[in-house]
Structures are given as structure tokens and as C-alpha cells.
Design an enzyme around this catalytic site. Structure first.
Site, PDB file in Angstrom:
ATOM      1  CG  LEU A  65      -1.985  -1.159   1.187  1.00  0.00           C
ATOM      2  CD1 LEU A  65      -2.896  -1.074   2.414  1.00  0.00           C
ATOM      3  CD2 LEU A  65      -2.821  -1.151  -0.081  1.00  0.00           C
ATOM      4  CG  ASN A 280      11.820  -9.626  -6.645  1.00  0.00           C
ATOM      5  OD1 ASN A 280      11.698 -10.836  -6.439  1.00  0.00           O
ATOM      6  ND2 ASN A 280      12.638  -8.870  -5.948  1.00  0.00           N
ATOM      7  CG  ASP A 307       4.145  -9.044  -5.104  1.00  0.00           C
ATOM      8  OD1 ASP A 307       4.259  -8.151  -4.241  1.00  0.00           O
ATOM      9  OD2 ASP A 307       5.111  -9.450  -5.789  1.00  0.00           O
TER      10      ASP A 307
END
Lengths: 429, 338
Positions: A65, A280, A307
Site C-alpha cells: 500500500l 520480482n 503482490d
């Protein structure tokens, strides 16, 4: 806070095994009735859920966030608005903020901002080490006491075996799960994408699958005598699925999550240096995508996580080697999971909902709060899904502050049409 | 970058290609991989024509005359920058040099902001060199003028690949069709870290040559050869025996020092230097190329570098017409687009 009757939907509650046509009555922020033919309380708002799926509020245990510290990319307000838009009633945010979520004060800050401007429930995963530097452990017991729902240095693996050993012990003692970002830092120094044919063609430093497998293998062995709940974040390659499968077969408390992009895209997406394909862990090969999907189908991977990683267009306009990793995911996840797993025939809706509700709830101890399931007396978090809604992923409709996704323009099928959080209607489409 | 729409062109020498388009819809040359052989041949034909132009002939081009062409070099270069500047000048354009040091780049301005600022000055084309793979592509997707990649990290250096192909064609009399069928090119040394190797491999394989990467396993791995559509060998003499040209890559010890890939300059030279003895065993018509700058006495012996089969200076010479052709065709495509 008014009362609500959700009428005629296909109620799927994996925690109780229910999959039937049933109504739900909500009063005072709680579920007060679940069953067929319920009557609306006086003055209740009636939601027609025929031909829709009515599920416990969806939970994403892995989002970024960006607040505090990177509010130009996302805030708790904008990130939770994106979550609700995508059907989520609860998100767990990762601690790689600035400062990192490594102190009770930082957790309190997140809680305060979420209570003021959050569109859905927000829980925080705390850092395992001070400043996420991988050296000194945080006070994990105190952070658990302060409300942390997991422990992770996400963005970086805990690389030192000695530090990891102590982190597993303390996380176990705090009753939390350790969530590892599995990436050997030495094998991936300067790596920009999966080590394979495309990286060789593009002249980009490669990121070998073994860098992920080694960390999981090490952790599973370390954890054998410790017995902490150990969770593999955003697993990306076939070898990792195999290690997790073996550990679970041995009865170890090991779980894993998969992300939408690793279920759908390969390293070919990086051709042309599209920085929205820079992730990633990286996008890998078709055999890896197939193995991750298979891992979901056979019960090795029990949790789905976006993610969600917002970055501004300026961040992502750097040359591929210098651009930051990650894509936003909250608003597109449900349709992408459905595409990869349900429409493809691998699993059905009840299983998909299990992977997005009760399983992440248990990982983060949210089941103790009644989240992740639908039962009388429990919190009224509900997601209503139109499983066949067809829509186009449109940049203009994105609620997140950022736009970094390679899925813009994709034809999607399946969408949240209603979200209720603690008895409040937050999304109605 | 990889798909090229062909349009009929007025050029009497044959149909000219539409060079690759960036996402803003304007032509540029970012890479040779994925470019059709016909398009590579069209640029080479134009380059050969410029190379044959009589000294003092008017080679100015209506789409470029008196227009600025910007050299954005974020990494040191002498010959490539000069070569582009001369090419731009011969086309009648005004070359502008932007040096990263001493510009606002050193004050933290991003690559894209710098490129947009330069674009706003009304340049006809932008030539970009950067230490990161994908830098030219990043610029091209955010400016409206043509972008020519002058080297991006280890990725590509397309005008080098074109000038090597022109040099090879001249040496073997293949300038008519630029068809290299039946010929073999050996690329020797650190192909893994080389943008020249990638552009050469793309150009030579597209034109029909057999390409062999030769070097220590860590620097010329079989997986790289497969990815580039080449063959690989770790036996220099085998590679040289079959070659109609050898491209000796520069070894950058400063970059390889801590990788353990090679032991050091002396050990490398013993195993991989193109010595007079080795050169003498090559085919009679075979040529020796090197993209420069050379480490004399390391990858190449001075006597070979200056010997009769060396085309090193011809390569430099060919850089100008190749870059003229690239600039001219990009400017034409941009003018068509406007």
C-alpha cells in the site's frame, strides 16, 4: 448501519463446505441469518444475487500500500479503493514502507490511516528485521501483540541462515506465520529478468530459478526442528512447487501462494523491454507456469495473493535494467485467477474461493476474528461475484494511483459486483 | 521493433523498407533481431550507394537538411559518436552532442526527461547510447521522433551490425544481393556481454550466413548461441578454419575481473588471441574484423590487426555510410508518417 438481505445467490462458503442457493441477512455489521427463503428485516436493503456467487469477503494476504513513505505510488485510501473494486474486503500490507513496519508505532500509524481512509479492512505484516536490513531481529512478540498478522522482510529474503533460524523460532512463539520472499541475493545481484533464452537475447542479467529454490530448500530444512508456520510468497518456478509439495507430504507446516502473473505470463512478455513485465520474482517459462497451475490444482499451493505493487509511470519509464519490479494486481486478480484456474478447467469456483478466503484467513490468524467464512454471528464481509461478467481491463477505470500492469486491454471474464465490509456496502456494480 | 510494415517506396534501386516503428508510431532502429532480411538489405544497399558516392558529391537529404540531429550519449564513445556526427553532417543535418557529464543528466534528470527536452528542441532524430539494455527502447516509446540505438548495455548496437555486414559483403563480392548463403562468420571472445555480438548475430544469420560463437564456455555459452540462432564452439582453431570472416570481440577485463570467467590477460591471450600463426591457417579470402577499440596483444596480435586480411579500418570507414543510410531512411519514414 442498515440491514441487508442478499437473496437467491449461489452461496459458497468453503470453510463450512456450503455450496447451495441461500439467502443471507445482515444486521449491525454481522451475519444474522444464512439459509433458504429468509425474510428481509424491516427496512432492509435487498440485493438480488440470482446467478451470482455469494462468497465470504475476499482476502489478499500480500499487497503493497506504499504508505507511509511512498504516497506518490499509492496510499492506504487509494490501495483499499482498488481492493474493493477488485472484490476484496481485507488486505494484508507488506512492511517495505519508509520507515519499514518494524515497530509498534509504525503498525499503529497504518491502523490509524486505515481506520480513517480505508475502504476495506487492512492488516499489517511486520518486518522480521530492523529496517528490513536482514541483520537484527525486530521484537516479533511485541509486534504480534501490536496487531501484526505475519512476519516478513518481503522484497528481500532473510538471507542469513542464523538470523532466519532465530526469526523462525520467534515467529513460531508469537503464533504467526513467517512469509519468506525467496531470493538468494548473491545469485540475483543486478538480475533483471528470468535467466533464460529471452534474457540472453536481450542482454539482460539473468535471475536463475535456483535462487528461489535454494532459499525454500534451506528454510524447509531449518524449520524441521523449529516447526514455525512457514509460507512461501509468490512462488514462481517448477522446482519451488516440487520442494513445497515434498515438505507438505512430510507433514511440515509449509504453505505457498501464487500470483496472477505467474499463473498467466512467461518471460516472453519482457520482449521489447516492457517494464510492466519486470517482476520480482520474475516471469519464467511456460513449464513453470504449468507447474504453478498444477500446484494449485493438486493442493500444493493453497493461497492466492496479488503482490499488488504500484509504481508511477515515471518509475516505470526507466530503462528495463533500472526500472522497479512489480505490477498492480488488486483490480484484475479475480478475473485473472478465474482465467488461469477456473475457465481453464483446473479447479471450480468453490476451490478458487477457498484459496481467496478461508486459507489466507488461517495463514494470518484472521479466522479467529471470524473472517474468511460466512456464518451466523460472524462479521458481515461478503463478496458477490458475477462469474460470467465479460469486461475489458481499462486503464481509465483503475482506482489505484498507479497504472503499471501488462494486462491493460485484456478481455476478462468474472468480476466482483458487490462488496460488503462489516455490513457496509462498499461496491455495487 | 520486430514487425515492419512494408510500404512501396519511390527509390529506383528497389523497394525501401519501413524501418521498425516504436510505440509512438515513428520509425527508428532499436535492434536488428527480428528485422526482416529484406529490410536489412535495403539499408545496406543505401549504405553501399553512399559509400560509392564520389568525394565531394552532394549527399544532403531533403528530410534532414539544416535539421538538428541529437547525439544523446550517456556512456563514453569516440568512434560511434564521431561517425554519427559525420554521417549527419554529410546528409546536411546539424549534429548536436549532448554529453551526460556537464549536462542536467548529472543533476539527476531522468533519461526520459532529457530525451523529451531534446525532442522539444525540434530534432529530426535522436541517437542514444546508454549503459542499460533497453534504454533506447525506453526513449523511443516516449518521444515522437525516430530513435537510433547506438548501443544499449549488452543488448544491441545495430549500426555496428550493419557496418560489419557491409564490410563482409564488400570483401566477398556479395554487394549485389547481400546474400551470405554458404559463408561462415566466427565471432570470437566475450559474446555474452557484447552488444556487438548480438547485432552481428542478428544481421549475419538474417542474411543467410552460418554464425559460430567461439570463446571460453563462460563467455560463449551454448545457450546463448541457441538463443541467437548461432552455433558455438570452445575450440578457436576449429572456428577459424571454417570462417570466411572473424570478428574479434574486445575483452573487457575491468568488467570480467571479479566474475572468475577468465584468469587474466596473459592466460586469455594464450588461449584466444588471433595470432599471425592462427591467421595464416585461415581461408585465403577470409577477413579479420574488430569493432574496436582493440586491446592489441590481448585478443588480437598487432601484426594481424595491421595485416593484409584486416578490415578494421574499413569497418570504421563503413560506419559513416551505414549511419547515413540509417538516418536517411528513418527521416524518410518519419516524414511519411507526419
Amino acid at each position: 448501519m442498515g440491514s441487508i438481505l442478499i437473496q437467491g445467490g449461489r452461496l459458497i462458503d468453503p470453510a463450512s463446505g456450503r455450496d447451495e442457493t441461500a439467502d443471507i441477512v445482515i444486521e449491525g455489521g454481522r451475519v444474522v441469518g444464512v439459509g433458504p427463503g429468509l425474510r428481509a428485516p424491516d427496512g432492509a436493503e435487498v440485493i438480488d444475487a440470482r446467478e451470482k456467487i455469494v462468497a465470504p469477503g475476499l482476502i489478499d494476504p500480500h499487497v503493497h500500500l506504499r504508505e507511509p513513505g511512498h504516497e506518490h505510488k499509492e496510499t492506504i485510501a487509494s490501495g483499499t479503493a482498488a481492493a474493493v473494486e477488485g472484490g476484496f474486503a481485507t488486505v494484508c500490507c507488506m512492511p517495505n514502507t519508509s520507515p519499514a513496519l518494524d515497530s509498534p508505532a509504525a503498525l499503529a500509524l497504518v491502523r490509524e490511516r486505515a481506520s480513517k481512509g480505508g475502504a476495506c479492512r487492512v492488516f499489517a505484516v511486520c518486518a522480521a528485521t530492523v529496517g528490513r536490513a536482514g541483520v537484527s531481529l525486530t521484537d516479533i512478540a511485541a509486534l504480534a501483540e501490536a496487531g501484526a498478522v505475519g512476519v516478513s522482510d518481503d522484497g528481500d529474503a532473510l538471507a542469513s541462515s542464523a538470523v532466519m533460524h532465530r526469526a523462525l523460532e520467534q515467529t513460531r512463539d508469537a503464533g504467526l506465520a513467517f512469509m519468506q520472499h525467496c531470493q538468494d541475493p548473491e545469485l540475483t545481484r543486478a538480475s533483471a529478468m528470468h535467466a533464460g533464452e529471452v534474457a540472453l537475447r536481450l542482454g539482460l542479467p539473468g535471475w536463475p530459478s535456483v535462487a528461489e529454490e535454494l532459499i525454500i530448500e534451506r528454510d524447509v530444512r531449518l524449520n524441521r526442528r523449529i516447526g514455525c508456520r512457514y509460507h512461501v510468497q509468490h512462488l514462481s518456478c517448477a522446482g519451488s512447487v516440487e520442494i513445497v509439495r515434498r515438505a507438505r507430504a512430510e507433514g511440515q507446516p509449509v504453505s505457498a501462494e501464487a500470483s496472477p502473473h505467474h499463473l498467466l505470463l512467461t518471460h516472453e512478455t519482457c520482449e521489447g523491454f516492457d517494464t510492466n513485465a519486470k517482476m520480482n520474482p520474475p516471469l519464467r517459462e511456460q513449464a513453470d507456469v504449468d507447474a504453478v497451475r498444477q500446484g494449485v490444482a493438486d493442493g500444493t499451493i493453497t493461497i492466492l495473493a496479488t503482490d499488488h505493487a504500484p509504481h508511477t509511470p515515471e518509475d516505470k519509464s526507466a530503462p528495463f535494467e533500472q526500472a522497479p519490479f512489480g505490477i498492480i494486481g488488486l483490480e484484475t486478480a479475480l478475473a485473472l485467477y478465474a482465467e488461469a484456474l477456473v475457465h481453464s478447467g483446473l479447479i471450480g469456483w468453490p476451490r478458487l474461493i477457498e484459496l481467496m478466503t478461508i486459507n489466507p484467513a488461517r495463514l494470518c490468524n484472521l479466522d479467529a476474528l471470524g473472517l474468511g467464512s460466512l456464518h451466523e454471528g460472524g462479521p458481515a464481509d461478503v463478496t458477490i461475484i458475477d462469474p460470467d461478467a465479460r469486461w475489458t481491463i481499462d486503464e481509465g477505470a483503475i482506482k489505484s494511483k498507479s497504472r503499471n500492469t501488462p494486462f491493460l486491454g485484456r478481455q476478462a471474464r468474472g468480476r466482483a459486483v458487490g462488496v460488503i465490509v462489516a455490513g457496509e456496502i462498499r461496491l455495487r456494480r | 521493433m520486430t514487425s515492419i510494415a512494408r510500404t512501396p517506396a519511390p527509390n529506383p534501386r528497389g523497394p525501401d523498407p519501413q524501418p521498425p516503428r516504436n510505440t509512438r508510431g515513428v520509425a527508428g532502429v532499436l535492434a536488428l533481431r527480428g528485422v526482416d532480411a529484406a529490410d536489412i538489405r535495403a539499408i545496406l544497399r543505401r549504405a553501399a550507394a553512399y559509400a560509392d558516392a564520389a568525394p565531394g558529391a552532394d549527399t544532403t537529404h531533403p528530410a534532414l537538411r539544416r535539421r538538428p540531429v541529437a547525439n544523446l550519449f550517456f556512456e563514453d564513445s569516440t568512434r560511434t559518436r564521431l561517425s554519427f556526427s559525420i554521417a549527419a553532417a554529410r546528409l546536411g543535418a546539424a549534429p548536436l552532442d549532448l554529453h551526460a557529464a556537464g549536462s542536467s543528466v548529472s543533476k539527476g534528470e531522468t533519461l526520459i526527461d532529457t530525451a523529451r527536452t531534446v525532442e522539444a528542441m525540434g530534432v529530426a532524430a535522436m541517437i542514444v547510447r546508454h549503459r542499460c539494455a533497453g534504454a533506447a527502447a525506453a526513449v523511443a516509446s516516449r518521444v515522437a521522433c525516430p530513435v537510433i540505438n547506438a548501443g544499449d548495455g549488452r543488448h544491441e548496437h545495430p549500426t555496428q551490425g550493419l557496418l560489419d555486414a557491409l564490410t563482409f559483403a564488400q570483401a566477398h563480392g556479395r554487394e549485389d544481393g547481400f546474400d551470405f548463403s554458404g559463408l561462415t562468420v566466427a565471432i570470437v571472445g566475450d559474446a555474452l556481454h557484447s552488444r556487438v555480438a548480438r547485432s552481428d548475430a542478428a544481421a549475419f544469420t538474417a542474411l543467410g550466413a552460418r554464425v559460430v560463437l567461439a570463446g571460453p564456455p563462460a563467455l560463449a555459452p551454448p545457450a546463448l548461441a541457441r538463443a541467437l540462432g548461432c552455433e558455438s564452439t570452445h575450440d578457436l582453431d576449429e572456428a577459424l578454419g571454417a570462417a570466411d570472416a572473424v570478428q574479434m570481440l574486445r575483452i573487457q577485463f575491468e568488467r570480467l575481473a571479479d566474475t572468475g570467467a577468465i584468469a587474466g590477460p596473459e592466460a586469455y591471450a594464450r588461449a584466444w588471441q588471433l595470432t599471425p600463426e592462427r591467421a595464416a591457417r585461415m581461408k585465403r579470402a577470409a577477413i579479420v574484423m574488430h569493432p574496436g577499440p582493440m586491446n592489441r596483444g590481448v585478443e588480437i596480435h598487432p601484426d594481424v590487426a595491421d595485416g593484409p586480411s584486416s578490415r578494421v579500418l574499413r569497418q570504421v570507414d563503413n560506419g559513416v555510410p551505414v549511419r547515413m543510410a540509417t538516418l536517411a531512411m528513418c527521416a524518410e519514414a518519419a516524414a511519411d508518417h507526419a
